[in-house]
Design a protein around this motif. Sequence first.
Motif, short mmCIF file in Angstrom:
data_model
loop_
_atom_site.label_atom_id
_atom_site.label_comp_id
_atom_site.label_asym_id
_atom_site.label_seq_id
_atom_site.Cartn_x
_atom_site.Cartn_y
_atom_site.Cartn_z
N ALA A 10 2.60 -1.79 -0.72
CA ALA A 10 2.61 -0.82 0.37
C ALA A 10 2.09 -1.40 1.67
O ALA A 10 2.30 -0.84 2.73
CB ALA A 10 1.78 0.40 -0.02
N MET A 11 1.40 -2.54 1.60
CA MET A 11 0.79 -3.07 2.83
C MET A 11 1.84 -3.75 3.70
O MET A 11 2.67 -4.50 3.21
CB MET A 11 -0.27 -4.10 2.46
CG MET A 11 -1.49 -3.49 1.86
SD MET A 11 -2.61 -4.76 1.34
CE MET A 11 -3.73 -3.81 0.36
N PRO A 12 1.78 -3.49 5.01
CA PRO A 12 2.70 -4.19 5.90
C PRO A 12 2.38 -5.69 5.89
O PRO A 12 1.22 -6.07 6.04
CB PRO A 12 2.41 -3.60 7.28
CG PRO A 12 1.57 -2.41 7.05
CD PRO A 12 0.90 -2.56 5.73
N PHE A 57 2.95 -8.05 7.98
CA PHE A 57 2.43 -8.68 9.19
C PHE A 57 0.95 -8.43 9.37
O PHE A 57 0.22 -9.27 9.90
CB PHE A 57 3.22 -8.20 10.43
CG PHE A 57 2.95 -6.79 10.84
CD1 PHE A 57 1.93 -6.51 11.73
CD2 PHE A 57 3.69 -5.74 10.33
CE1 PHE A 57 1.67 -5.22 12.12
CE2 PHE A 57 3.44 -4.44 10.72
CZ PHE A 57 2.42 -4.19 11.61
N TRP A 58 0.49 -7.29 8.86
CA TRP A 58 -0.94 -6.97 8.94
C TRP A 58 -1.74 -7.95 8.08
O TRP A 58 -2.72 -8.55 8.53
CB TRP A 58 -1.13 -5.53 8.48
CG TRP A 58 -2.54 -5.07 8.39
CD1 TRP A 58 -3.44 -5.00 9.40
CD2 TRP A 58 -3.22 -4.61 7.21
NE1 TRP A 58 -4.64 -4.51 8.94
CE2 TRP A 58 -4.52 -4.27 7.60
CE3 TRP A 58 -2.84 -4.43 5.89
CZ2 TRP A 58 -5.46 -3.77 6.70
CZ3 TRP A 58 -3.77 -3.93 4.99
CH2 TRP A 58 -5.07 -3.60 5.39
N PHE A 112 -1.84 -11.37 9.81
CA PHE A 112 -2.79 -11.72 10.87
C PHE A 112 -4.23 -11.62 10.42
O PHE A 112 -5.11 -12.29 10.96
CB PHE A 112 -2.47 -11.07 12.22
CG PHE A 112 -2.86 -9.65 12.46
CD1 PHE A 112 -1.90 -8.71 12.70
CD2 PHE A 112 -4.20 -9.28 12.52
CE1 PHE A 112 -2.24 -7.40 12.98
CE2 PHE A 112 -4.55 -7.99 12.80
CZ PHE A 112 -3.56 -7.04 13.02
N LEU A 113 -4.50 -10.81 9.39
CA LEU A 113 -5.84 -10.85 8.81
C LEU A 113 -6.10 -12.21 8.16
O LEU A 113 -7.19 -12.77 8.27
CB LEU A 113 -6.01 -9.73 7.77
CG LEU A 113 -6.10 -8.31 8.31
CD1 LEU A 113 -6.36 -7.34 7.19
CD2 LEU A 113 -7.22 -8.20 9.35
N ALA A 167 -6.83 -14.76 10.75
CA ALA A 167 -8.21 -14.62 11.22
C ALA A 167 -9.19 -15.19 10.21
O ALA A 167 -10.18 -15.84 10.57
CB ALA A 167 -8.51 -13.15 11.50
N ARG A 224 5.78 -9.17 -1.24
CA ARG A 224 6.54 -7.98 -1.61
C ARG A 224 7.57 -8.30 -2.67
O ARG A 224 7.78 -7.55 -3.63
CB ARG A 224 7.23 -7.41 -0.37
CG ARG A 224 6.51 -6.25 0.26
CD ARG A 224 7.20 -5.83 1.50
NE ARG A 224 8.16 -4.77 1.25
CZ ARG A 224 7.90 -3.47 1.30
NH1 ARG A 224 6.69 -3.06 1.55
NH2 ARG A 224 8.82 -2.58 1.09
N GLY A 237 14.71 -11.63 6.56
CA GLY A 237 14.21 -10.59 7.45
C GLY A 237 12.70 -10.67 7.60
O GLY A 237 12.16 -10.57 8.69
N VAL A 242 11.01 -13.18 10.03
CA VAL A 242 10.97 -12.93 11.47
C VAL A 242 9.54 -12.67 11.93
O VAL A 242 9.02 -13.33 12.84
CB VAL A 242 11.88 -11.73 11.83
CG1 VAL A 242 11.66 -11.30 13.25
CG2 VAL A 242 13.33 -12.10 11.62
N LEU A 243 8.87 -11.71 11.26
CA LEU A 243 7.50 -11.38 11.65
C LEU A 243 6.52 -12.48 11.27
O LEU A 243 5.61 -12.81 12.04
CB LEU A 243 7.08 -10.06 11.00
CG LEU A 243 7.51 -8.80 11.74
CD1 LEU A 243 7.51 -7.62 10.83
CD2 LEU A 243 6.56 -8.57 12.91
N THR A 277 6.57 -15.43 13.54
CA THR A 277 5.99 -15.12 14.84
C THR A 277 4.47 -15.17 14.76
O THR A 277 3.82 -15.72 15.65
CB THR A 277 6.43 -13.71 15.28
OG1 THR A 277 7.84 -13.64 15.15
CG2 THR A 277 6.05 -13.44 16.70
N ILE A 278 3.90 -14.62 13.69
CA ILE A 278 2.45 -14.57 13.59
C ILE A 278 1.87 -15.96 13.31
O ILE A 278 0.86 -16.34 13.89
CB ILE A 278 2.03 -13.56 12.50
CG1 ILE A 278 2.39 -12.17 12.97
CG2 ILE A 278 0.55 -13.67 12.21
CD1 ILE A 278 2.31 -11.14 11.92
#
Lengths: 336, 296
Positions: free
Chosen positions: A159-161, A163-164, A167-168, A171, A212, A273, A276-277, A280-281
Amino acid sequence: MHFSFIAQRGIQALVTLLTVSLVSFALMKSLPGDPLDILLGSAQKDIAPQELDTLRQELGLNQNPVKQYSLWLASWLAPARDENLALGLSYRDGRPVKEVIMERLPATLALCGLALVLSFSLGIALGALLAYLRLRGERSPAVRNLSLAISAALAGFYAMPAFWLAFLLVAALALRPDLYPPPIFGISAPGKDVDLTIVRYLLPPALILSLRRLVKVALYVKELALQELSSPYVLSALAKGLSLFQVTCRHVLKNCLVPVVNLLGLSAPSLVGGSVLIETIFCLPGLGRLSVEAAFGRNYPVLLSLSMLYGTVVVVASFAADCLSRSLDVRLQEGN
Amino acid sequence: MKRLNPAQLTGLSILSVMVFLALLGLLEPPCLSNLAPADINVPPFQNPRHLFGTDGLGRDLFTMLLKGAAGTLFVGLAAALSASIFGYCLGAFSALCGGLIDSLLMRLVDALLSVPAIVLLLTISSLISSPEFTRTMLAVGGLKQLSQGLALSDHSLGYLPLLSVVAAIAATNWLESARVARALTQKLMTEEYMLAARSLGAGSLHLLRYHLGPALQAVAALETTLLTADAIIMESGLTYLGLGLGPATPSWGGMLKEAQSGLLCGNLHGAVLPGLFLALTVMGINLLAARSKEHG
């Protein structure tokens, strides 16, 4: 019979590809604005009208749309021909789109390849583990709780996006300068690309990208294995005296292979697909980031060529998976 | 109404809480709207006025989460609803027509499905948000009312991003629904009660109204639920990239975008909380839908 199946699917794939190219081209042509305006920018004022006409002719802009479409298609099929068509030039720097894409291809191939390997190797292992725990859990509640906990964790990750998480993770990795000396992933040097030859740098994005898919594969393999293990042929093989391990290796795995190969062929769109994100990250110089840049810069020739390329990859992958599962499973061949 | 099992109940309660939060965000009760300037990057549980802490601009994170809930849930629901309504209508139409129209439509669906959704999404949203598009919207007379309603002007996009994100997500999501609806209609048309109705002289419209419609509705409801989860993830990704909702419409994706820079100043909660809310919502939807698929 086998040949006719391949021919039929091949024709279907070709028709799909032609439609993709037609839609891409129609979209590109229906966009507001003259490509020449965008390519030349403010320099257009300094050019004589006659020269503009010559340029228009050279770029193929004065031909009718049907002719332009066939030229565009030809430039896709035959490399090193007709590269200077207006629709084959990147609006950003006037370079041929193909050259721009070729530059970015290795990063995406490396990322998606690694993600594919990770998601299927880890996914199948996790699925097998879940199936084993389910069978064991019928007797002991502790094992059942463990398998429930794993399932819940998988549902949470699903369920987690992505990209989130990405970036975590960036970090978190930035806090380990011993492992990932700065600047990493473009954090303190925006636009600085990652060195692709180092697996350490490719692993975190590939892991996030595969997450996923990994969950999907694991749940799928678990259901598949449980279904196969409860079928009558396993019981009769066990009754003949084979061990569960032997039955699994000789029969169950073989029957599980075909659906998994199909799933492999169908994972192309989500991987491409997702890249893509992720690209970028993580600042990977790949096609995904190129498409984001193109979308921001309204660089339509690049954007639509990319969608054409992605479409080709997806169609070819599902075609290959179809053919492969046919040749692996004799029952499918007879069914047709 | 069937009884809900524990998983569905969990999903439903998560979603109800989220909808309640979104309503709170929309109504803005004075005791909750707490956007007065404060210290930036306050960690959670330090200041009783800012229980969840503040973000990089000193805004109360809880208030922002409430406001973001409305944007995120609205886009997710609206996109999923319009995608599945369009997809189901087109799929059923295609199956009922048959012949050339059917194969043409389905080849188009195949072609669009083979391009990854995010690439289509990037193309469409880059198209809709282009200045040429806005200019055309303002120039065409009949659209003036709409443009005014969206607070569209030469210098501001107003609420257009809200509409364009919904349109872009719907435009990429209807494909799967169209395929499902077509397959289902084709299967239903071979059923005996369909044959009976048709031999009694029922036309396509009658069949749709009394026989196909109700049968399609049940599947469509489930699919819309699942599409909502996809749409929410897509919206957050698109907004995160900067091609989705603008700063005028707060959403969890937009909060994540803003929080990324704060992350380097040590503002971890600003990046974690919106993502957790997103994940919880998506999980709630998945729980609600997956279980009803198994039992229904």
